[in-house]
Design a protein around this motif. Structure first.
Motif: not given
Ligand SMILES: NC(=O)c1ccc[n+]([C@@H]2O[C@H](COP(=O)([O-])OP(=O)(O)OC[C@H]3O[C@@H](n4cnc5c(N)ncnc54)[C@H](O)[C@@H]3O)[C@@H](O)[C@H]2O)c1
Length: 259
Positions: A107-114
């Motif tokens: 979730d963290d990587v997804w949110r950071r990149i989006i």
């Protein structure tokens, strides 16, 4: 192209280093007054200083809409207009441990990149569009990626964000074309900057495998991406709207392998 760009005003986000820095330098070299912007204050200030008196640095985190608005306001109050908005700030996973398939993508990587690559691009487009519509002119250029053109494995957040940026570019071209504003994208392929050099090109085996997929047989240079931006920013591209200019040495033309 010099005449068409001389004296115009540009913002380049994420331009403290890498491709953005090269874009800022290329535009400044054509007489454009450039606002260098980044979250990296020291490198950003140095980049602006290197460009001379017609460039300034303004710190801006593109994930913060109020900072993005302040950035556009700063460009207009310093230079009088905003003619070129280059939305270049972007991140991807650089830790090989984060290059994983969707079932393990956090979730963290997804949110950071989006948040940076898609939301940030949206905030920047919106703020620039509001100003440019008021002026009745302008050119917005979004830096997307080949990963938004063809799917790549192990980076689903980046792929999703960049594909969305390309489609958003087309939607905005439809909306803003009638009001004098052109919106285009540039999609780099594998381009040499500090991060990609470390990730892909320091290991000979990794480098030669990656390069084997690129018909021109080498990674791109930041300046080669910058020249594509220069074209779209200029009056030479006066009837180019909603285009995604792929700068990838032919990578996305097909599967580059003999059977
Ligand atoms: N280098 C490549 O191979 C490649 C390939 C395809 C697409 N791209 C795209 O090109 C653009 C530039 O990438 P690069 O390779 O020069 O990377 P880079 O990491 O060298 O530069 C990116 C810059 O963006 C800044 N940045 C990151 N988050 C930010 C934020 N929230 N607000 C403002 N600035 C922020 C960074 O500080 C950095 O200076 C990105 O959009 C990237 O996705 C690069």
């Amino acid at each position: 192209m010099r005449d068409s760009l001389d004296g115009r005003v540009a913002i380049v986000t994420g331009s403290a280093r890498g491709i953005g820095r090269s874009i800022a330098g290329t535009l400044a070299g054509r007489g454009v007054r450039v606002v260098v912007s980044d979250v990296l204050e020291q490198e950003g200030a140095e980049a602006a200083a290197e460009l001379g008196p017609h460039a300034v640095f303004v710190r801006c985190d593109v994930t913060q809409p109020e900072q993005v608005q302040a950035l556009v306001d700063a460009a207009v109050s310093r230079f009088g207009s905003l003619d070129i908005m280059v939305n270049n700030a972007g991140i991807n996973t650089s830790d090989p441990g984060e290059r994983v398939t969707v079932d393990r993508y956090s979730d963290d990587v997804w949110r950071r990149i989006i948040d940076v690559d898609l939301n940030g691009a949206f905030y920047c487009c919106r703020a620039a569009a509001a100003r440019m519509v008021e002026q009745g002119s302008g050119s917005i250029i979004n830096i997307a990626s080949v990963a938004g053109v063809v799917a790549l494995r192990l980076q689903i957040g980046f792929v999703a964000a960049k594909a969305a940026v390309i489609r958003m570019t087309e939607a905005m071209a439809c909306e803003l074309g009638p009001r004098g504003v052109r919106v285009n994208a540039v999609s780099p392929g594998s381009t040499l900057v500090d991060a990609t050099r470390k990730l892909f090109y320091e290991n000979e085996a990794v480098a030669s495998r990656l390069v084997s997929f690129i018909p021109q047989g080498r990674p791109g240079e930041a300046a080669e991406v910058a020249r594509a931006v220069l074209f779209l920013a200029s009056d030479a591209a006066s009837y180019v709207n909603g285009h995604n200019l792929v700068v990838d040495g032919g990578w996305t033309c097909g599967f580059n392998r003999d059977f």
